[in-house]
Design a protein around this motif. Structure first.
Motif, PDB file in Angstrom:
ATOM      1  N   PRO A  26       0.657  -1.725   0.127  1.00  0.00           N
ATOM      2  CA  PRO A  26       0.182   0.096  -0.324  1.00  0.00           C
ATOM      3  C   PRO A  26       0.861   1.307  -0.102  1.00  0.00           C
ATOM      4  CG  PRO A  26      -0.780  -1.481   1.826  1.00  0.00           C
ATOM      5  CD  PRO A  26       0.919  -1.871   0.861  1.00  0.00           C
ATOM      6  N   LEU A  27       2.043   1.341   0.243  1.00  0.00           N
ATOM      7  CA  LEU A  27       3.049   2.315   0.676  1.00  0.00           C
ATOM      8  C   LEU A  27       3.210   2.323  -0.746  1.00  0.00           C
ATOM      9  CD1 LEU A  27       5.617   1.162   3.210  1.00  0.00           C
ATOM     10  CD2 LEU A  27       3.856   2.801   3.464  1.00  0.00           C
ATOM     11  N   LEU A  28       3.010   1.957  -2.079  1.00  0.00           N
ATOM     12  CA  LEU A  28       3.024   2.676  -3.352  1.00  0.00           C
ATOM     13  C   LEU A  28       2.248   2.994  -3.573  1.00  0.00           C
ATOM     14  CD1 LEU A  28       4.970  -0.661  -5.076  1.00  0.00           C
ATOM     15  CD2 LEU A  28       5.557   1.256  -4.796  1.00  0.00           C
ATOM     16  N   THR A  29       0.314   3.514  -2.914  1.00  0.00           N
ATOM     17  CA  THR A  29       0.098   4.012  -3.965  1.00  0.00           C
ATOM     18  C   THR A  29      -0.056   5.495  -3.937  1.00  0.00           C
ATOM     19  OG1 THR A  29      -1.754   2.827  -1.742  1.00  0.00           O
ATOM     20  CG2 THR A  29      -2.454   4.526  -2.915  1.00  0.00           C
ATOM     21  N   PRO A  30       1.002   5.966  -3.302  1.00  0.00           N
ATOM     22  CA  PRO A  30       0.517   7.893  -3.843  1.00  0.00           C
ATOM     23  C   PRO A  30       1.180   7.599  -5.575  1.00  0.00           C
ATOM     24  CG  PRO A  30       1.722   7.666  -1.920  1.00  0.00           C
ATOM     25  CD  PRO A  30       0.975   6.541  -1.645  1.00  0.00           C
ATOM     26  N   TYR A  31       2.157   6.466  -5.702  1.00  0.00           N
ATOM     27  CA  TYR A  31       3.295   6.540  -6.998  1.00  0.00           C
ATOM     28  C   TYR A  31       2.138   6.065  -7.768  1.00  0.00           C
ATOM     29  CZ  TYR A  31       6.336   7.579  -3.253  1.00  0.00           C
ATOM     30  OH  TYR A  31       6.841   8.193  -2.290  1.00  0.00           O
ATOM     31  N   THR A 360      16.494   6.186   0.551  1.00  0.00           N
ATOM     32  CA  THR A 360      16.209   6.213   1.801  1.00  0.00           C
ATOM     33  C   THR A 360      14.418   6.059   2.204  1.00  0.00           C
ATOM     34  OG1 THR A 360      16.343   8.304   2.358  1.00  0.00           O
ATOM     35  CG2 THR A 360      18.267   6.840   2.547  1.00  0.00           C
ATOM     36  N   VAL A 361      14.048   7.000   0.522  1.00  0.00           N
ATOM     37  CA  VAL A 361      12.608   6.739   1.018  1.00  0.00           C
ATOM     38  C   VAL A 361      11.841   6.185  -0.125  1.00  0.00           C
ATOM     39  CG1 VAL A 361      12.489   8.974   2.606  1.00  0.00           C
ATOM     40  CG2 VAL A 361      12.909   9.532   0.085  1.00  0.00           C
ATOM     41  N   TYR A 362      10.690   5.756  -0.399  1.00  0.00           N
ATOM     42  CA  TYR A 362      10.099   5.891  -2.233  1.00  0.00           C
ATOM     43  C   TYR A 362      10.172   6.784  -2.610  1.00  0.00           C
ATOM     44  CZ  TYR A 362       7.489   0.981  -0.325  1.00  0.00           C
ATOM     45  OH  TYR A 362       8.006  -0.130   0.112  1.00  0.00           O
ATOM     46  N   ASP A 363      10.174   8.156  -3.278  1.00  0.00           N
ATOM     47  CA  ASP A 363      10.546   8.899  -3.176  1.00  0.00           C
ATOM     48  C   ASP A 363      11.869   9.095  -4.389  1.00  0.00           C
ATOM     49  OD1 ASP A 363       8.622  10.478  -2.591  1.00  0.00           O
ATOM     50  OD2 ASP A 363       9.147  12.032  -1.742  1.00  0.00           O
ATOM     51  N   ASP A 364      12.798   8.350  -3.885  1.00  0.00           N
ATOM     52  CA  ASP A 364      14.041   8.022  -5.383  1.00  0.00           C
ATOM     53  C   ASP A 364      13.860   6.777  -5.568  1.00  0.00           C
ATOM     54  OD1 ASP A 364      15.446   9.494  -3.370  1.00  0.00           O
ATOM     55  OD2 ASP A 364      15.629   7.847  -1.436  1.00  0.00           O
ATOM     56  N   TYR A 365      12.117   6.046  -5.491  1.00  0.00           N
ATOM     57  CA  TYR A 365      12.006   5.242  -6.897  1.00  0.00           C
ATOM     58  C   TYR A 365      11.363   5.683  -7.828  1.00  0.00           C
ATOM     59  CZ  TYR A 365      13.674   2.100  -2.843  1.00  0.00           C
ATOM     60  OH  TYR A 365      13.912   1.781  -1.988  1.00  0.00           O
ATOM     61  N   PHE A 366      10.823   7.652  -7.718  1.00  0.00           N
ATOM     62  CA  PHE A 366       9.589   7.593  -8.976  1.00  0.00           C
ATOM     63  C   PHE A 366      10.349   9.081  -9.092  1.00  0.00           C
ATOM     64  CE2 PHE A 366       7.688   3.835  -6.433  1.00  0.00           C
ATOM     65  CZ  PHE A 366       7.037   3.445  -6.919  1.00  0.00           C
ATOM     66  N   ASP A 367      11.671   9.183  -8.714  1.00  0.00           N
ATOM     67  CA  ASP A 367      11.970  11.099  -9.548  1.00  0.00           C
ATOM     68  C   ASP A 367      12.881  10.787 -10.545  1.00  0.00           C
ATOM     69  OD1 ASP A 367      14.346   9.873  -9.355  1.00  0.00           O
ATOM     70  OD2 ASP A 367      14.915  10.628  -7.138  1.00  0.00           O
ATOM     71  N   GLU A 368      12.985  11.783 -11.240  1.00  0.00           N
ATOM     72  CA  GLU A 368      13.413  12.125 -12.518  1.00  0.00           C
ATOM     73  C   GLU A 368      15.151  11.612 -12.529  1.00  0.00           C
ATOM     74  OE1 GLU A 368      14.993  14.868  -9.806  1.00  0.00           O
ATOM     75  OE2 GLU A 368      13.163  14.652 -10.340  1.00  0.00           O
ATOM     76  N   THR A 394      15.181 -15.819 -13.046  1.00  0.00           N
ATOM     77  CA  THR A 394      15.363 -14.666 -13.291  1.00  0.00           C
ATOM     78  C   THR A 394      16.182 -13.538 -11.990  1.00  0.00           C
ATOM     79  OG1 THR A 394      13.988 -13.683 -13.777  1.00  0.00           O
ATOM     80  CG2 THR A 394      15.184 -14.399 -15.663  1.00  0.00           C
ATOM     81  N   ILE A 395      17.271 -12.890 -11.678  1.00  0.00           N
ATOM     82  CA  ILE A 395      17.464 -12.545 -10.481  1.00  0.00           C
ATOM     83  C   ILE A 395      18.130 -11.185 -11.214  1.00  0.00           C
ATOM     84  CG2 ILE A 395      18.738 -13.005  -8.324  1.00  0.00           C
ATOM     85  CD1 ILE A 395      19.213 -16.332  -9.070  1.00  0.00           C
ATOM     86  N   ALA A 396      17.674 -10.392 -10.001  1.00  0.00           N
ATOM     87  CA  ALA A 396      18.225  -9.060 -10.353  1.00  0.00           C
ATOM     88  C   ALA A 396      18.798  -8.977  -8.962  1.00  0.00           C
ATOM     89  CB  ALA A 396      17.038  -8.210  -9.736  1.00  0.00           C
ATOM     90  N   GLU A 397      20.568  -7.754  -9.435  1.00  0.00           N
ATOM     91  CA  GLU A 397      21.549  -7.970  -8.502  1.00  0.00           C
ATOM     92  C   GLU A 397      21.406  -5.857  -8.624  1.00  0.00           C
ATOM     93  OE1 GLU A 397      25.911  -7.105  -7.590  1.00  0.00           O
ATOM     94  OE2 GLU A 397      25.301  -6.244  -9.567  1.00  0.00           O
ATOM     95  N   ASP A 398      20.251  -5.919  -7.661  1.00  0.00           N
ATOM     96  CA  ASP A 398      20.194  -4.383  -6.918  1.00  0.00           C
ATOM     97  C   ASP A 398      20.148  -4.309  -5.757  1.00  0.00           C
ATOM     98  OD1 ASP A 398      18.162  -2.265  -7.480  1.00  0.00           O
ATOM     99  OD2 ASP A 398      16.539  -3.037  -5.875  1.00  0.00           O
ATOM    100  N   VAL A 399      20.923  -3.161  -5.137  1.00  0.00           N
ATOM    101  CA  VAL A 399      21.112  -3.045  -3.776  1.00  0.00           C
ATOM    102  C   VAL A 399      20.567  -1.378  -3.531  1.00  0.00           C
ATOM    103  CG1 VAL A 399      22.552  -0.637  -4.480  1.00  0.00           C
ATOM    104  CG2 VAL A 399      22.732  -2.538  -2.485  1.00  0.00           C
ATOM    105  N   SER A 400      19.310  -1.074  -4.396  1.00  0.00           N
ATOM    106  CA  SER A 400      18.373   0.297  -4.259  1.00  0.00           C
ATOM    107  C   SER A 400      17.092  -0.139  -3.250  1.00  0.00           C
ATOM    108  CB  SER A 400      18.249   0.884  -5.413  1.00  0.00           C
ATOM    109  OG  SER A 400      17.484   0.346  -6.152  1.00  0.00           O
ATOM    110  N   GLY A 401      16.428  -1.492  -4.003  1.00  0.00           N
ATOM    111  CA  GLY A 401      15.210  -1.731  -3.277  1.00  0.00           C
ATOM    112  C   GLY A 401      14.862  -1.136  -3.830  1.00  0.00           C
TER     113      GLY A 401
END
Length: 686
Positions: A26-31, A360-368, A394-401
């Protein structure tokens, strides 16, 4: 038509995908609008690629058109080079001279070039290159779609090679079924997988190393450095030829035999796929292939990776998507890989490449800063891979989350089956490096080991190849230091070595037991390989001393490496028998900072850890469901280098307190862990 071929363009379908995504988090709702845009963007790109006339998997078959092929008794070669004005094949068949009869013809406005030759013009083993001519310049180039590249031992240069052997590999074993249970991944590197100070081969790996991995109990291979790369010390992460398996390890037939044998042993075989960037080399790479710096890559500064000194793909270019998606299909078609670990996903999906960025925040995943073209490519790649095989991984190597990477395609996710829990090895390194274990916080430890997205499948690991590289240190070396070279005999006792072995086992058990759906180990780390990885380079006088694995150390029963290898083998056997980790819920039972005790419940098993360096606890009460329990795993066994302070045959019965809560009363020796499994109460059945 598979679920991955479904037309996602209808608004109601997209609405359903969004509902499932937002319900899972549900934390994705704003996006919501951004997520919708990304879903629509991917569908629009797929339509752009296929024109609605073919499937995406059919589109991803450029390797059957481009490159060198023998068809209907003739050789046909095609290449994409829009800026070229003339292209010639030259090689051993032309005495390396440019000849008109080997000139390619431009056959399309998009820059496709072609030449057709008689069967006798080229032969198996012939070496060749392209001479590419463009306005204002010319240069030799290795074809972009070529399947075989070899290095000249005299001068180190690379050339393409005609590969049409008289006895091509005949496949003997079918692909194994997708693992029903935890993915136990053995990360491995062909060249350094042998004792000798040299580059190992596919054939040597098949004969000597595969049986070891099977005996160790792993069920999945993740093979590094498969695609050709000019610099051996790059660990395979500076790829030059994306369709050619590295010839320094052997021939294409040798690699096929390795994968075939692995399938016969029941392994899933994954390839470490590097689509996050490409080497800057121009002759043997893609950089300035047709004379322009931006044919395959972004124009300007965005086309250069500032940290890796490499080139960055333009994931919004149809021709580049054709190249990369076809590359995914090629490795599955030609070599029967069962899937991929996509390298450097964080670098791909952000224009800042994740450099110096703390997410640190969800905004980091949806900004420019998010490169939505890269997300689109990864989603399309997962559609292709999972359409080709319903057993693919398939496996993703991602450190950002980044949320949604390992969410299903049908739920609007990027579609990876798993993502790596990359914060866990970083945490173990920080902990062992900066904090004496008598001060380890059980609360912090529990948080780090279990802090993951509940809606996506994850694979945990204590350390991978990253921690084994020169300049860093493996966990065993951080725990023991130089004593690992002089005090590993079972005939000697050393307090530092004893501590290191005890904690090495606890770290691995805690990591596997709390993992989401899988567990990874880098080859040799399971038995505490004593040395880092340092490939031959000028700084070490081009030595192979540290670019190998000393298997003989774990084979020697008089060395304590043998104890760690035995523990790791039993750890994987435990994981397989009880299907841990495989998504089961995990419940904290007890956490005591003063006693350094951590206990939790998973799949009905009670895990009790005593991290205290000196204090053993007697009659220590741990909450448990009522019943009888037997010892399923004990890190203190003598065969694991422990002190055998537990009775392995003891049946533990729960006790009740005055308000009828149930507990196990346990003996928890210092720096040990005990796993208890419910068992039949002999007092009732007898």
């Amino acid at each position: 038509m598979t679920k991955n071929d479904i037309d996602h363009s209808h608004p109601e379908i997209i609405d359903g995908m969004l509902r499932r995504r937002l319900s899972a988090d549900p934390l994705l709702t704003p996006y919501r609008d951004v997520i919708r845009r990304r879903i629509v963007r991917t569908d629009e790109m797929e339509l752009r690629l296929t024109s609605g006339k073919i499937t995406l998997a059919d589109f991803a078959s450029g390797h059957e058109y481009f490159g060198m092929h023998f068809k209907d008794g003739r050789w046909v070669f095609r290449e994409w080079a829009p800026n070229a004005r003339e292209i010639y094949l030259k090689g051993s068949f032309s005495d390396w001279k440019v000849m008109d009869r080997f000139a390619l013809t431009r056959i399309s406005d998009t820059g496709v070039w072609e030449i057709t030759l008689d069967a006798g013009d080229l032969a198996h083993g012939d070496l060749y290159r392209l001479e590419m001519r463009w306005p204002g310049g010319r240069g030799d180039r290795i074809p972009a779609w070529i399947r075989r590249v070899v290095q000249n031992p005299d001068n180190g240069s690379f050339n393409a090679q005609i590969w049409r052997p008289d006895a091509p590999h005949q496949w003997r074993h079918p692909r194994p079924r997708k693992q029903r249970g935890p993915l136990l991944v053995y990360e491995t590197h062909i060249g350094m997988a042998q004792d000798a100070e040299k580059i190992g081969s596919y054939a040597e790996f098949r004969r000597n190393v595969l049986p070891r991995i099977r005996r160790a109990g792993y069920n999945t291979l993740q093979i590094m450095a498969v695609a050709e790369h000019p610099y051996y010390a790059s660990f395979g992460y500076q790829v030059s030829n994306f369709f050619a398996c590295s010839s320094r390890f052997g021939t294409p037939e040798d690699l096929k035999a390795l994968v075939d044998e692995a399938h016969g042993m029941g392994f899933l075989v994954l390839m470490d796929l590097v689509h996050s960037h490409a080497v800057k080399n121009e002759v043997e790479g893609l950089s300035r292939f047709d004379g322009t710096p931006f044919q395959y890559f972004h124009e300007g500064d965005r086309g250069d990776h500032p940290a890796w000194d490499s080139r960055c793909f333009d994931y919004d270019n149809v021709h580049i998507l054709h190249f990369l998606l076809s590359n995914c299909r090629f490795w599955m078609d030609e070599y029967r890989f069962d899937g991929f670990r996509f390298d450097g996903v964080t670098s791909m999906i952000y224009t800042h490449h994740g450099l110096g960025k703390a997410f640190t925040v969800y905004d980091d995943y949806f900004d420019e800063s998010v490169d939505e073209a890269a997300l689109t490519y990864l989603t399309l790649a997962n559609r292709v891979v999972h359409t080709l095989s319903d057993t693919a991984v398939t496996i993703a190597e991602d450190v950002s989350g980044m949320p949604g990477l390992a969410a299903p395609l049908e739920d609007g996710g990027v579609g990876f089956d798993y993502r790596f829990a990359m914060g866990i090895p970083d945490y173990w390194i920080r902990l062992t490096k900066d904090t004496p274990d008598e001060f380890w916080s059980m609360g912090h430890l529990w948080h780090e080991l279990t802090n993951r997205r509940a809606d996506e499948q994850t694979i945990s690991y204590a350390e991978s190849h990253d921690q084994a590289l020169v300049g860093d240190q493996t966990l065993i070396f951080r725990l023991m230091g130089s004593r690992i070279y002089s005090h590993m005999s079972v005939l000697t006792e050393d307090i530092v070595v004893a501590r290191g072995i005890a904690l090495h086992k606890l770290i691995r058990l805690a990591t596997l037991a709390t993992a989401g759906h899988g567990y990874l180990n880098f080859m040799g780390n399971e038995f505490g390989h004593p040395e880092w990885i340092d490939f031959p380079r000028e700084g070490n006088q081009w030595s192979y001393r540290y670019a190998r694995r000393q298997w003989h150390l774990m084979d020697d029963p008089l060395l304590r490496y043998h104890h760690l290898a035995t523990f790791d083998r039993d750890l994987t056997a435990f994981s397989t028998e009880y299907q841990i980790p495989f998504g089961q819920e995990i419940f904290l039972l007890h956490l005591d900072e003063g006693s350094r005790v951590l206990a939790f419940l998973r799949a009905g098993k009670v895990f009790a850890f005593n991290f205290h360096p000196t204090r053993s606890h007697t009659d220590y009460w741990i909450p448990a469901a009522p019943g009888a329990y037997r010892v399923a795993l004990d890190t203190d066994r003598e065969g694991y280098g422990g002190l055998a302070r537990q009775d392995p045959g003891m049946i533990h019965y729960t006790l009740t307190d005055r308000i009828h809560r149930h507990f196990l009363s346990l003996y928890l020796p210092s720096r040990t862990a005990l796993v208890l499994a419910p068992t039949t109460d002999d007092r009732e059945t007898g």
